[in-house]
Scaffold this motif. Structure first.
Motif, PDB file in Angstrom:
ATOM      1  N   ILE A 111       5.412  37.572  13.917  1.00  0.00           N
ATOM      2  CA  ILE A 111       6.689  38.236  14.141  1.00  0.00           C
ATOM      3  C   ILE A 111       7.451  37.539  15.274  1.00  0.00           C
ATOM      4  O   ILE A 111       6.857  36.980  16.197  1.00  0.00           O
ATOM      5  CB  ILE A 111       6.514  39.734  14.485  1.00  0.00           C
ATOM      6  CG1 ILE A 111       5.664  39.911  15.758  1.00  0.00           C
ATOM      7  CG2 ILE A 111       5.902  40.490  13.326  1.00  0.00           C
ATOM      8  CD1 ILE A 111       5.607  41.350  16.222  1.00  0.00           C
ATOM      9  N   GLN A 112       8.769  37.560  15.165  1.00  0.00           N
ATOM     10  CA  GLN A 112       9.656  37.034  16.194  1.00  0.00           C
ATOM     11  C   GLN A 112      10.170  38.205  17.038  1.00  0.00           C
ATOM     12  O   GLN A 112      10.511  39.255  16.499  1.00  0.00           O
ATOM     13  CB  GLN A 112      10.844  36.310  15.551  1.00  0.00           C
ATOM     14  CG  GLN A 112      10.471  35.175  14.616  1.00  0.00           C
ATOM     15  CD  GLN A 112      10.088  33.913  15.354  1.00  0.00           C
ATOM     16  OE1 GLN A 112      10.468  33.730  16.521  1.00  0.00           O
ATOM     17  NE2 GLN A 112       9.332  33.053  14.698  1.00  0.00           N
ATOM     18  N   LEU A 113      10.249  38.010  18.334  1.00  0.00           N
ATOM     19  CA  LEU A 113      10.758  39.063  19.198  1.00  0.00           C
ATOM     20  C   LEU A 113      11.340  38.469  20.467  1.00  0.00           C
ATOM     21  O   LEU A 113      11.126  37.290  20.774  1.00  0.00           O
ATOM     22  CB  LEU A 113       9.663  40.064  19.562  1.00  0.00           C
ATOM     23  CG  LEU A 113       8.532  39.566  20.480  1.00  0.00           C
ATOM     24  CD1 LEU A 113       8.000  40.712  21.319  1.00  0.00           C
ATOM     25  CD2 LEU A 113       7.396  38.966  19.663  1.00  0.00           C
ATOM     26  N   SER A 114      12.085  39.275  21.190  1.00  0.00           N
ATOM     27  CA  SER A 114      12.652  38.857  22.476  1.00  0.00           C
ATOM     28  C   SER A 114      12.710  40.059  23.403  1.00  0.00           C
ATOM     29  O   SER A 114      12.745  41.215  22.964  1.00  0.00           O
ATOM     30  CB  SER A 114      14.050  38.266  22.294  1.00  0.00           C
ATOM     31  OG  SER A 114      14.956  39.243  21.835  1.00  0.00           O
ATOM     32  N   ALA A 115      12.716  39.777  24.673  1.00  0.00           N
ATOM     33  CA  ALA A 115      12.824  40.818  25.704  1.00  0.00           C
ATOM     34  C   ALA A 115      13.498  40.205  26.909  1.00  0.00           C
ATOM     35  O   ALA A 115      13.450  38.988  27.125  1.00  0.00           O
ATOM     36  CB  ALA A 115      11.450  41.368  26.068  1.00  0.00           C
ATOM     37  N   LEU A 117      -0.176  34.738  21.508  1.00  0.00           N
ATOM     38  CA  LEU A 117       1.131  34.109  21.668  1.00  0.00           C
ATOM     39  C   LEU A 117       1.162  32.780  20.926  1.00  0.00           C
ATOM     40  O   LEU A 117       0.257  31.955  21.057  1.00  0.00           O
ATOM     41  CB  LEU A 117       1.409  33.888  23.160  1.00  0.00           C
ATOM     42  CG  LEU A 117       2.796  33.381  23.550  1.00  0.00           C
ATOM     43  CD1 LEU A 117       3.850  34.419  23.204  1.00  0.00           C
ATOM     44  CD2 LEU A 117       2.826  33.054  25.037  1.00  0.00           C
ATOM     45  N   ARG A 118       2.199  32.578  20.124  1.00  0.00           N
ATOM     46  CA  ARG A 118       2.361  31.320  19.386  1.00  0.00           C
ATOM     47  C   ARG A 118       3.322  30.378  20.103  1.00  0.00           C
ATOM     48  O   ARG A 118       3.022  29.231  20.364  1.00  0.00           O
ATOM     49  CB  ARG A 118       2.856  31.598  17.957  1.00  0.00           C
ATOM     50  CG  ARG A 118       1.807  32.205  17.035  1.00  0.00           C
ATOM     51  CD  ARG A 118       2.420  32.554  15.680  1.00  0.00           C
ATOM     52  NE  ARG A 118       3.033  31.400  15.036  1.00  0.00           N
ATOM     53  CZ  ARG A 118       2.399  30.553  14.218  1.00  0.00           C
ATOM     54  NH1 ARG A 118       1.112  30.763  13.959  1.00  0.00           N
ATOM     55  NH2 ARG A 118       3.036  29.541  13.655  1.00  0.00           N
ATOM     56  N   GLU A 119       4.525  30.851  20.397  1.00  0.00           N
ATOM     57  CA  GLU A 119       5.505  30.026  21.099  1.00  0.00           C
ATOM     58  C   GLU A 119       6.419  30.940  21.898  1.00  0.00           C
ATOM     59  O   GLU A 119       6.568  32.125  21.582  1.00  0.00           O
ATOM     60  CB  GLU A 119       6.336  29.197  20.117  1.00  0.00           C
ATOM     61  CG  GLU A 119       7.084  30.024  19.100  1.00  0.00           C
ATOM     62  CD  GLU A 119       7.847  29.178  18.102  1.00  0.00           C
ATOM     63  OE1 GLU A 119       8.755  29.717  17.459  1.00  0.00           O
ATOM     64  OE2 GLU A 119       7.531  27.980  17.965  1.00  0.00           O
ATOM     65  N   VAL A 120       7.018  30.371  22.937  1.00  0.00           N
ATOM     66  CA  VAL A 120       7.870  31.176  23.803  1.00  0.00           C
ATOM     67  C   VAL A 120       8.958  30.301  24.401  1.00  0.00           C
ATOM     68  O   VAL A 120       8.770  29.106  24.632  1.00  0.00           O
ATOM     69  CB  VAL A 120       7.039  31.843  24.927  1.00  0.00           C
ATOM     70  CG1 VAL A 120       6.485  30.801  25.878  1.00  0.00           C
ATOM     71  CG2 VAL A 120       7.855  32.884  25.665  1.00  0.00           C
ATOM     72  N   SER A 121      10.139  30.911  24.628  1.00  0.00           N
ATOM     73  CA  SER A 121      11.274  30.228  25.257  1.00  0.00           C
ATOM     74  C   SER A 121      11.818  31.130  26.349  1.00  0.00           C
ATOM     75  O   SER A 121      12.003  32.332  26.143  1.00  0.00           O
ATOM     76  CB  SER A 121      12.353  29.928  24.211  1.00  0.00           C
ATOM     77  OG  SER A 121      13.502  29.385  24.820  1.00  0.00           O
ATOM     78  N   ILE A 143      13.359  36.228  27.407  1.00  0.00           N
ATOM     79  CA  ILE A 143      12.182  35.567  26.854  1.00  0.00           C
ATOM     80  C   ILE A 143      12.129  35.858  25.370  1.00  0.00           C
ATOM     81  O   ILE A 143      12.149  37.036  24.960  1.00  0.00           O
ATOM     82  CB  ILE A 143      10.884  36.040  27.541  1.00  0.00           C
ATOM     83  CG1 ILE A 143      10.919  35.661  29.029  1.00  0.00           C
ATOM     84  CG2 ILE A 143       9.664  35.430  26.875  1.00  0.00           C
ATOM     85  CD1 ILE A 143       9.690  36.053  29.794  1.00  0.00           C
ATOM     86  N   SER A 144      12.098  34.822  24.569  1.00  0.00           N
ATOM     87  CA  SER A 144      12.005  34.972  23.124  1.00  0.00           C
ATOM     88  C   SER A 144      10.871  34.098  22.601  1.00  0.00           C
ATOM     89  O   SER A 144      10.523  33.091  23.207  1.00  0.00           O
ATOM     90  CB  SER A 144      13.316  34.606  22.443  1.00  0.00           C
ATOM     91  OG  SER A 144      13.677  33.270  22.746  1.00  0.00           O
ATOM     92  N   GLY A 145      10.300  34.489  21.471  1.00  0.00           N
ATOM     93  CA  GLY A 145       9.205  33.706  20.898  1.00  0.00           C
ATOM     94  C   GLY A 145       8.599  34.410  19.718  1.00  0.00           C
ATOM     95  O   GLY A 145       9.179  35.327  19.137  1.00  0.00           O
ATOM     96  N   SER A 146       7.418  33.948  19.358  1.00  0.00           N
ATOM     97  CA  SER A 146       6.697  34.555  18.226  1.00  0.00           C
ATOM     98  C   SER A 146       5.259  34.810  18.614  1.00  0.00           C
ATOM     99  O   SER A 146       4.697  34.118  19.477  1.00  0.00           O
ATOM    100  CB  SER A 146       6.757  33.625  17.009  1.00  0.00           C
ATOM    101  OG  SER A 146       6.123  32.390  17.299  1.00  0.00           O
TER     102      SER A 146
END
Length: 234
Positions: free
Chosen positions: A32-36, A182-186, A227-230
């Protein structure tokens, strides 16, 4: 068969096999993709004051000389008060352009020069600006110094990370999973400041005319970290 021939055949076989392998790989499951984000209001500690002068005349060289004279006088006074980080001094825009008559001919030349005072010592900057008589106040702005911004971003970033983790855990439980990886984060950050108040600008202009310290009042900047990522649900 020579070694070179064998390598060529092997490369050709791998090249043909790659599309097949790519097609057989299953797509990621339960991702899933999400951001906070998180934010905080931070007191502005950086003042940027731009002084300006405008000259006009028929001779461009004379106009340029007048601008230089006004700017040199302002620089001479400001440099004597400069302190690194507290009040830095630099020149801004310096331009000269023609003004045309209704007939399309050059009627005169108009030039503008700017001097920028910037730093954390508001009293030093405003009092210096008030003593400069060859230029008038053009613009006043506030912001965050590099040190203030980095400190605020570090604090807000920690909160944004906690918000991201909490959101990921909530989503995992909502979809019937016990945990996630955690897969990836920006990570992205920004800050915004309110525009100068017109009334304050008018007061500052009057103070410049009276050779008095320019009245200023800083506000707050909003520092935002997103912070966004999957994540992979498990």
């Amino acid at each position: 068969m020579t070694p070179i021939r064998r390598l060529s055949i092997l490369a050709a076989v791998l090249a043909c096999a790659m599309p097949v392998l790519a097609q057989t790989l299953p797509p990621p499951q339960n991702v899933i993709q999400l951001s906070a984000d998180a934010q905080a209001e931070v007191q502005q500690d950086l003042l940027n004051m731009v002084l300006t002068t405008t000259k006009e005349g028929a001779n461009p060289a004379a106009v340029q000389a007048q601008l230089k004279t006004a700017l040199d006088a302002a620089l001479g006074l400001a440099r004597g008060e400069a302190r690194a980080g507290q009040m830095d001094v630099r020149t801004g825009n310096f331009s000269l352009s023609p003004r045309y008559s209704k007939e399309g001919r050059i009627a005169s030349w108009q030039g503008t020069a700017e001097l920028v005072l910037e730093g954390r010592d508001f009293d030093r900057i405003t009092s210096t600006a008030g003593r400069i008589s060859t230029m008038t106040l053009g613009r006043v702005g506030f912001g965050l110094s590099r040190e203030q911004r980095l400190k605020a971003e570090a604090d807000v970033q920690l909160q944004a990370i906690e918000n991201f983790k909490a959101k990921a855990a909530t989503l995992a439980r909502g979809f019937g999973f016990s945990s996630y990886t955690l897969r990836e984060v920006s990570v992205n950050s920004s800050d915004s400041s309110p525009m100068p108040v017109p009334r304050m600008m008018a007061m500052a202009a009057r103070a410049m005319e009276a050779d008095a310290p320019v009245p200023v009042e800083a506000g707050k900047s909003t520092v935002v970290v997103n912070i966004s990522g999957s994540v992979q649900l498990q």
